[in-house]
Design an enzyme around this catalytic site. Sequence first.
Site, PDB file in Angstrom:
ATOM      1  N   TYR A  95      38.982  23.176  13.150  1.00 25.16           N
ATOM      2  CA  TYR A  95      40.062  22.379  13.506  1.00 25.16           C
ATOM      3  C   TYR A  95      40.910  21.708  12.229  1.00 25.16           C
ATOM      4  CZ  TYR A  95      39.402  23.407  18.878  1.00 25.16           C
ATOM      5  OH  TYR A  95      39.428  24.219  20.116  1.00 25.16           O
ATOM      6  N   GLU A 137      35.417  22.195  24.695  1.00 27.45           N
ATOM      7  CA  GLU A 137      34.181  23.364  23.548  1.00 27.45           C
ATOM      8  C   GLU A 137      32.828  22.399  24.171  1.00 27.45           C
ATOM      9  OE1 GLU A 137      36.479  24.259  20.884  1.00 27.45           O
ATOM     10  OE2 GLU A 137      38.269  25.233  22.483  1.00 27.45           O
TER      11      GLU A 137
END
Length: 393
Positions: A95, A137
């Site tokens: 990310y 997630e």
Amino acid sequence: MLSQETRDIVKSTAPVLAEHGTTITKVFYQNLFNAHPELLNIFNHANQAQGRQQAALANAIYAAAVHIDNLENILPSVVQIANKHVSLGIKPEHYPIVGEFLLKAIKEVLGDAATAEILTAWEEAYGVIAEAFIGVEANMYKEAREQENGWNFFKPFTVVLKKQESDIITSFYLKPADGSNVPEFKPGQYISLRVLIPGEEYTMIRQYSLSQATRPDEFRISVKREADNDPNGVVSVFLHKQIHEGDTVEVSAPAGEFLLDVTQTTPLAFISAGVGITPMMSMLETVATRTPDRPTVFLHAARNEALAAFRDDVEKHAANMNNAKYKMFYSSEANGIITREVLETYVDTTGDAYVCGPVSFMEAMIRELRTLGMTEGQIHYEFFGPAMQLDNK
């Protein structure tokens, strides 16, 4: 928590993102892969080449800008994308890399219009959105890992049977190479296959719907062979031509939110075209074995009989049910299209409809079902590949 000032700045960029979003995401992916080519082991190269991934990301960024005051409005999209991320093996450390190159792309495309104030606001907003994805997630990974026979990321599976279903669709029956069982999955879910094709530098990952009801020891996927020269067909051609019984492929745990609600007994309509039949087979078999009294309609469209898979299976499942109707439509024949009149004849609009197939087919079916009075909550559909904007008005 984002400040009101940050939210106002992000919202103010929505019109610019609507205009330049796809350009920004094209620049983003190009620069990202130049700096981190190892990420090509995760991303679908064909979707990149066709612009589908860029368009999907642009839509997601625009939605985040529009809904920045109430990000819970985009939670269904977050969950759908998070399922794909988990099936690909996206990790938290990816990310910050994505955030860095997204901000650089915004600056590169917008130039002086991307002020320090705007970039700072988007950096903060991205941090909050990334944190949401990572959290969702993490829970999905935990659930996949801790369920019975579960695992994270990819695990070797052996192809124990390869069966031709039509001229272009072949089923692959997969069992864990270590002899273990598989986790129970929900009808409509998919798995990812990861393969390294001879001559290719990077691994390729594709998602395939599970095409039979859950079994304790195996998965089944049913793959349409694309044309040899179709960029979308690299993996499917490899599976059809070079993967044989006894060979090993890498498989992710089941994922996905296109799910049949097995607790309901309301009327069902399964409406598919082409290889869109695959998740419907898992759903139909599940209904036939668990709730055979549930009123069910199965409508499937193909170009001709030779290209239509699973006709015998559909007949068998319908025969085991007490209130089931099915019809195959072949566009090469007269009256071979699923029209509004067909839907009006077969579909009980008090129940639920599940739609899967080419985008143009889904648009037409959803539009007609809405015309017949079905609500958004009654109509469920699945994309093969990145989520796109449907024109179903």
